[in-house]
Scaffold this active site. Structure first.
Site, PDB file in Angstrom:
ATOM      1  N   GLY A 307       0.829  -1.195   0.000  1.00 34.24           N
ATOM      2  CA  GLY A 307       0.000   0.000   0.000  1.00 34.24           C
ATOM      3  C   GLY A 307       0.859   1.239   0.000  1.00 34.24           C
ATOM      4  N   GLU A 308       0.354   2.298   0.590  1.00 28.43           N
ATOM      5  CA  GLU A 308       0.998   3.612   0.724  1.00 28.43           C
ATOM      6  C   GLU A 308       1.502   4.193  -0.593  1.00 28.43           C
ATOM      7  OE1 GLU A 308       5.591   2.865   2.316  1.00 28.43           O
ATOM      8  OE2 GLU A 308       3.961   2.521   3.753  1.00 28.43           O
ATOM      9  N   GLY A 309       0.913   3.746  -1.711  1.00 29.99           N
ATOM     10  CA  GLY A 309       1.306   4.268  -3.018  1.00 29.99           C
ATOM     11  C   GLY A 309       2.612   3.726  -3.546  1.00 29.99           C
TER      12      GLY A 309
END
Length: 344
Positions: A307-309
């Site tokens: 996640g988190e880009g």
């Protein structure tokens, strides 16, 4: 209505959907014509050629650019986290915000490599959404405000944006949203998230099934599904996708949670995700199925599930490579290279 005048109700958001611009096919045609003149066999750079033309189509220029990429990470908390659906406690959400701020997360390093601007949007972490296994995540006004927040987070002038998220419990919300949108069984859409054991996975699956059942009367359309089962960061990503479309900014979607948020737009308006690419196929159980539902083909498949880009930011490097080849290669005439024989 524009992102400078954000919607404050679902009716205004539905009205905004009617204002979404289409692609610039003239720019795409010029980019495609250039691809056929470059010193290479037609199609030999595969998806890099497709990416260059896609960027031209949505940036509205035959020579696309990737000098100014931005990664936006939306962060929120979820009431369902109290039911043990994650291997990590909820306080990790706030702790990770500080990690982002101090440059210690994976996405910080990837932004440095990709020369991308990073913005982290913290969304009322002291006020988690409601426990979706017992009732709705948000009231309509709260959901509309979160969408508006995402709309306001997109500024014009960026060549492309990567949309990421952080929030303990948000894969549970994403799974519930996908189950409500696409049907099937709960275990079709539930994965291990941050690393649940078998007992935790079984508990999470049961809670997702319960969440859809408890909120059944509230699932009348995609926005209602987002409101009942989603989270503030998912709603903000919906807003960011819409704002990017208005600004003709191409989008890279990250993993399962970001793509689940994008599925709301997919269900709201035909072609609503044409300005979006899925950056990578997450190792999270349901992401592959979700990507197929959206008719997308991920750019990368590296077993990432952070996640988190992170995956979307990494994919900026592919976009930069596509742009460099498209703009920098010589044509057959410029390089005095013979073209393919018409007889072959």
């Amino acid at each position: 209505m524009s992102p400078n005048q954000p919607p404050v109700s679902f009716d205004e958001i539905r009205a905004l959907l009617k204002e979404l611009p289409g692609p610039d096919e003239a720019a795409a045609d010029l980019a495609l014509a250039r691809q056929e003149q470059l010193t290479k066999p037609s199609g030999s750079l595969g998806r890099l050629e497709e990416i260059a033309v896609w960027l031209a189509r949505w940036q509205g220029r035959a020579s696309p650019g990737m000098e100014r990429p931005r990664t936006a990470v939306f962060v929120a908390n979820h009431g369902i986290a109290a039911k043990g659906v994650s291997a990590y406690p909820q306080e990790v959400t706030q702790q990770m915000v500080q990690n982002f701020v101090h440059g210690g997360a994976a996405v910080n390093q990837l932004c440095s490599v990709a020369d991308a601007d990073l913005r982290v949007y913290e969304m009322a972490l002291e006020k988690p959404t409601g426990d979706i296994s017992e009732g709705p995540a948000m009231l309509e006004d709260d959901c509309a405000r979160a969408i508006a927040y995402g709309l306001m987070a997109v500024e014009e002038g960026f060549d492309a944006m990567a949309l990421g998220e952080m929030g303990i419990g948000n894969t549970t919300a994403a799974s519930a949203v996908c189950l409500a949108l696409f049907g099937g069984a709960a275990d079709d859409w539930v994965g291990r998230g941050t690393g649940l054991d078998d007992a935790g996975l079984k508990r999470k699956t049961a809670l997702v099934e319960q969440a859809v059942a408890v909120n059944r009367d509230r699932l009348s359309d995609p926005l209602s599904i987002l409101c009942a089962l989603g989270g503030q960061e998912l709603a903000a990503i919906v807003g960011a996708i819409l704002a990017a479309r208005l600004a003709r900014t191409p989008i890279l979607l990250d993993g399962f949670v970001s793509t689940a948020a994008a599925a709301i737009v997919h269900k709201l308006v035909p072609g609503g995700l044409d300005h979006c690419l899925v950056a990578h196929r997450s190792a999270e159980h349901a992401h592959g199925r979700l990507v197929e539902e959206l008719g997308k083909v991920p750019l990368l498949d590296l077993d990432m599930r952070l996640g988190e880009g992170s995956g979307a930011t990494l994919a900026f490097l592919l976009l930069k490579a596509a742009v460099a080849c498209h703009n920098g290669m010589a044509t057959f005439d410029q390089a005095a290279v013979s073209r393919r024989s018409r007889d072959n």
